[in-house]
Motif scaffolding. Structure first.
Motif, PDB file in Angstrom:
ATOM      1  N   ASN A   1       0.811  -1.207   0.000  1.00 43.10           N
ATOM      2  CA  ASN A   1       0.000   0.000   0.000  1.00 43.10           C
ATOM      3  C   ASN A   1       0.851   1.266   0.000  1.00 43.10           C
ATOM      4  O   ASN A   1       0.390   2.329  -0.435  1.00 43.10           O
ATOM      5  CB  ASN A   1      -0.919   0.018   1.221  1.00 43.10           C
ATOM      6  CG  ASN A   1      -1.937  -1.110   1.200  1.00 43.10           C
ATOM      7  OD1 ASN A   1      -2.458  -1.464   0.150  1.00 43.10           O
ATOM      8  ND2 ASN A   1      -2.189  -1.698   2.360  1.00 43.10           N
ATOM      9  N   ARG A   2       2.087   1.173   0.472  1.00 37.98           N
ATOM     10  CA  ARG A   2       2.974   2.341   0.533  1.00 37.98           C
ATOM     11  C   ARG A   2       4.248   2.169  -0.269  1.00 37.98           C
ATOM     12  O   ARG A   2       4.850   3.159  -0.693  1.00 37.98           O
ATOM     13  CB  ARG A   2       3.328   2.645   1.995  1.00 37.98           C
ATOM     14  CG  ARG A   2       2.154   3.071   2.853  1.00 37.98           C
ATOM     15  CD  ARG A   2       2.596   3.451   4.253  1.00 37.98           C
ATOM     16  NE  ARG A   2       3.272   2.335   4.922  1.00 37.98           N
ATOM     17  CZ  ARG A   2       3.888   2.433   6.095  1.00 37.98           C
ATOM     18  NH1 ARG A   2       3.913   3.611   6.726  1.00 37.98           N
ATOM     19  NH2 ARG A   2       4.470   1.382   6.642  1.00 37.98           N
ATOM     20  N   ASN A   3       4.679   0.945  -0.469  1.00 40.64           N
ATOM     21  CA  ASN A   3       5.933   0.669  -1.170  1.00 40.64           C
ATOM     22  C   ASN A   3       5.631   0.310  -2.618  1.00 40.64           C
ATOM     23  O   ASN A   3       4.939  -0.684  -2.893  1.00 40.64           O
ATOM     24  CB  ASN A   3       6.674  -0.475  -0.474  1.00 40.64           C
ATOM     25  CG  ASN A   3       8.102  -0.615  -0.974  1.00 40.64           C
ATOM     26  OD1 ASN A   3       8.350  -0.583  -2.181  1.00 40.64           O
ATOM     27  ND2 ASN A   3       9.046  -0.760  -0.059  1.00 40.64           N
ATOM     28  N   GLY A   4       6.143   1.117  -3.549  1.00 40.87           N
ATOM     29  CA  GLY A   4       5.869   0.857  -4.962  1.00 40.87           C
ATOM     30  C   GLY A   4       6.477  -0.442  -5.467  1.00 40.87           C
ATOM     31  O   GLY A   4       5.881  -1.118  -6.307  1.00 40.87           O
ATOM     32  N   VAL A   5       7.646  -0.806  -4.971  1.00 43.00           N
ATOM     33  CA  VAL A   5       8.294  -2.055  -5.397  1.00 43.00           C
ATOM     34  C   VAL A   5       7.466  -3.259  -4.956  1.00 43.00           C
ATOM     35  O   VAL A   5       7.255  -4.213  -5.715  1.00 43.00           O
ATOM     36  CB  VAL A   5       9.724  -2.137  -4.845  1.00 43.00           C
ATOM     37  CG1 VAL A   5      10.364  -3.477  -5.209  1.00 43.00           C
ATOM     38  CG2 VAL A   5      10.573  -0.983  -5.375  1.00 43.00           C
ATOM     39  N   ASP A   6       6.978  -3.229  -3.709  1.00 40.01           N
ATOM     40  CA  ASP A   6       6.141  -4.330  -3.228  1.00 40.01           C
ATOM     41  C   ASP A   6       4.858  -4.442  -4.042  1.00 40.01           C
ATOM     42  O   ASP A   6       4.414  -5.550  -4.379  1.00 40.01           O
ATOM     43  CB  ASP A   6       5.801  -4.116  -1.751  1.00 40.01           C
ATOM     44  CG  ASP A   6       7.023  -4.216  -0.851  1.00 40.01           C
ATOM     45  OD1 ASP A   6       8.057  -4.740  -1.320  1.00 40.01           O
ATOM     46  OD2 ASP A   6       6.963  -3.757   0.301  1.00 40.01           O
ATOM     47  N   ALA A   7       4.243  -3.316  -4.362  1.00 41.57           N
ATOM     48  CA  ALA A   7       3.024  -3.343  -5.172  1.00 41.57           C
ATOM     49  C   ALA A   7       3.296  -3.885  -6.568  1.00 41.57           C
ATOM     50  O   ALA A   7       2.504  -4.672  -7.116  1.00 41.57           O
ATOM     51  CB  ALA A   7       2.424  -1.940  -5.251  1.00 41.57           C
ATOM     52  N   PHE A   8       4.418  -3.484  -7.166  1.00 40.14           N
ATOM     53  CA  PHE A   8       4.781  -3.972  -8.491  1.00 40.14           C
ATOM     54  C   PHE A   8       5.008  -5.483  -8.477  1.00 40.14           C
ATOM     55  O   PHE A   8       4.548  -6.206  -9.374  1.00 40.14           O
ATOM     56  CB  PHE A   8       6.029  -3.251  -8.982  1.00 40.14           C
ATOM     57  CG  PHE A   8       6.479  -3.650 -10.361  1.00 40.14           C
ATOM     58  CD1 PHE A   8       5.925  -3.050 -11.480  1.00 40.14           C
ATOM     59  CD2 PHE A   8       7.441  -4.631 -10.538  1.00 40.14           C
ATOM     60  CE1 PHE A   8       6.332  -3.423 -12.752  1.00 40.14           C
ATOM     61  CE2 PHE A   8       7.855  -5.006 -11.800  1.00 40.14           C
ATOM     62  CZ  PHE A   8       7.296  -4.403 -12.912  1.00 40.14           C
TER      63      PHE A   8
ATOM     64  N   GLY B   1       1.420   5.753  -5.901  1.00 42.76           N
ATOM     65  CA  GLY B   1       2.203   6.731  -6.641  1.00 42.76           C
ATOM     66  C   GLY B   1       2.445   6.354  -8.085  1.00 42.76           C
ATOM     67  O   GLY B   1       3.463   6.743  -8.661  1.00 42.76           O
ATOM     68  N   GLY B   2       1.502   5.616  -8.703  1.00 44.79           N
ATOM     69  CA  GLY B   2       1.657   5.224 -10.097  1.00 44.79           C
ATOM     70  C   GLY B   2       2.637   4.099 -10.322  1.00 44.79           C
ATOM     71  O   GLY B   2       3.027   3.846 -11.466  1.00 44.79           O
ATOM     72  N   ALA B   3       3.031   3.376  -9.272  1.00 40.25           N
ATOM     73  CA  ALA B   3       4.010   2.299  -9.419  1.00 40.25           C
ATOM     74  C   ALA B   3       3.474   1.131 -10.229  1.00 40.25           C
ATOM     75  O   ALA B   3       4.244   0.375 -10.822  1.00 40.25           O
ATOM     76  CB  ALA B   3       4.465   1.801  -8.045  1.00 40.25           C
ATOM     77  N   THR B   4       2.162   0.953 -10.285  1.00 35.94           N
ATOM     78  CA  THR B   4       1.544  -0.119 -11.063  1.00 35.94           C
ATOM     79  C   THR B   4       0.562   0.436 -12.091  1.00 35.94           C
ATOM     80  O   THR B   4      -0.349  -0.276 -12.519  1.00 35.94           O
ATOM     81  CB  THR B   4       0.818  -1.109 -10.137  1.00 35.94           C
ATOM     82  OG1 THR B   4      -0.167  -0.404  -9.364  1.00 35.94           O
ATOM     83  CG2 THR B   4       1.795  -1.781  -9.195  1.00 35.94           C
TER      84      THR B   4
END
Length: 311
Positions: free
Chosen positions: A166-173, A258-261
């Motif tokens: 929910n906060r880390n873009g790498v984890d979401a990706f 933040g647009g990571a995905t």
């Protein structure tokens, strides 16, 4: 009704060739093709032409005024940092999903021959995700890795991994990539297991007699012979990553954080149906289709050179 007239042609060796149906009138074949043509017209050509025309105009959110702006929508997109970031996310996501899907499917297909008992159950478990809707697959993975109630999230936290998509873009990706790959592994497995079964057993037996182990036989004999199937799956996985992962992204991350995905197909939806920017959304659709076509042409022109179709 027109009656098909069949004519058999003989080959040079005297054997009878394939029979082909010839129609005296064009009415019957046109009627047979009409349902498919109507489907293509209503669900492909009309929306494609509508998107192409919409990409050259600027429309207010209520559709009251339409202004022809020529290429301004495309210029705005190419100058937009958000759009360029979305292109980068889409390329990384598609490449990662493609490599992970084919690698896991190859391992599972190779292991099928090593399973002595319960082979039918083994195949059924692998093919089970194919029957699950993409949105359900996304919800399942979102629950498993939920930071509050997800069991796998608890395991990661117990290992000392600060997991928070929910906060880390790498984890979401990573989460979206794993979910999309898991949903598509079964599709790749079906084609790979069929390709492996078509490998002549005599070649494998001869290699075994010469002392080659199972892994060496797979790498040196089976893998080169299923090259056309792997190339086909690479192309299909790119199409899947570009156009068929919308439901997974929408169910898991909504394009964030933040647009990571924020892949391209999801950005088209956000700009068109959330921000009501129809011109930009249509221009993105056109660019995405052109990008996919160019990528496919490059794959067939350069990657296919390394594919051996000889058996």
């Amino acid at each position: 009704m027109a009656v098909p007239r069949r004519r058999a042609s003989a080959s040079a060796g005297g054997t009878q060739g394939l029979k082909r149906a010839h129609y005296r009138e064009a009415r019957l074949p046109l009627l047979l093709l009409l349902p498919q043509l109507l489907v293509l017209l209503l669900f492909f050509f009309v929306p494609a032409l509508r998107a192409l025309s919409q990409s050259f105009v600027l429309t207010d959110p209520f559709g009251n005024s339409v202004q022809f702006v020529w290429l301004d929508n495309f210029r705005s997109l190419l100058a937009s940092p958000e759009y360029r970031a979305s292109v980068g996310v889409t390329i990384r996501f598609t490449l990662a999903q493609n490599a992970l899907t084919i690698a896991v499917a190859l391992v599972l297909a190779f292991a099928t021959d090593r399973v002595l008992r319960g082979r039918g159950l083994y195949r059924s478990v692998i093919l089970l995700p194919y029957a699950i809707a993409p949105v359900i697959a996304g919800i399942l993975w979102a629950f498993l890795f939920n930071t509050a109630v997800g069991p796998l999230s608890f395991v990661l936290h117990g290992l000392g991994i600060d997991w928070d998509p929910n906060r880390n873009g790498v984890d979401a990706f990573l989460l979206v990539t794993f979910a999309a790959s898991w949903k598509h592994i079964c599709y790749n497995y079906i084609f790979l297991i069929a390709a492996l079964l078509s490998v002549p057993p005599s070649l494998l037996e001869a290699a075994a007699v010469d002392g080659a182990g199972p892994m060496l036989r797979f790498v040196r004999i089976s893998l080169p012979m299923i090259g056309p199937t792997i190339f086909f799956l690479v192309v299909m996985n790119f199409v899947y990553g570009f156009f068929e992962t919308f439901a997974i992204v929408d169910a898991v991350t909504h394009g964030g954080p933040g647009g990571a995905t924020m892949i391209l197909v999801y950005k088209v939806y956000v700009d068109g149906f959330v921000h009501i920017d129809l011109g930009s959304s249509a221009a993105q659709s056109v660019l995405m289709m052109i990008f996919a076509l160019v990528l496919t042409v490059l794959q067939f022109r350069y990657v296919e050179r390394n594919v051996n179709y000889d058996v």
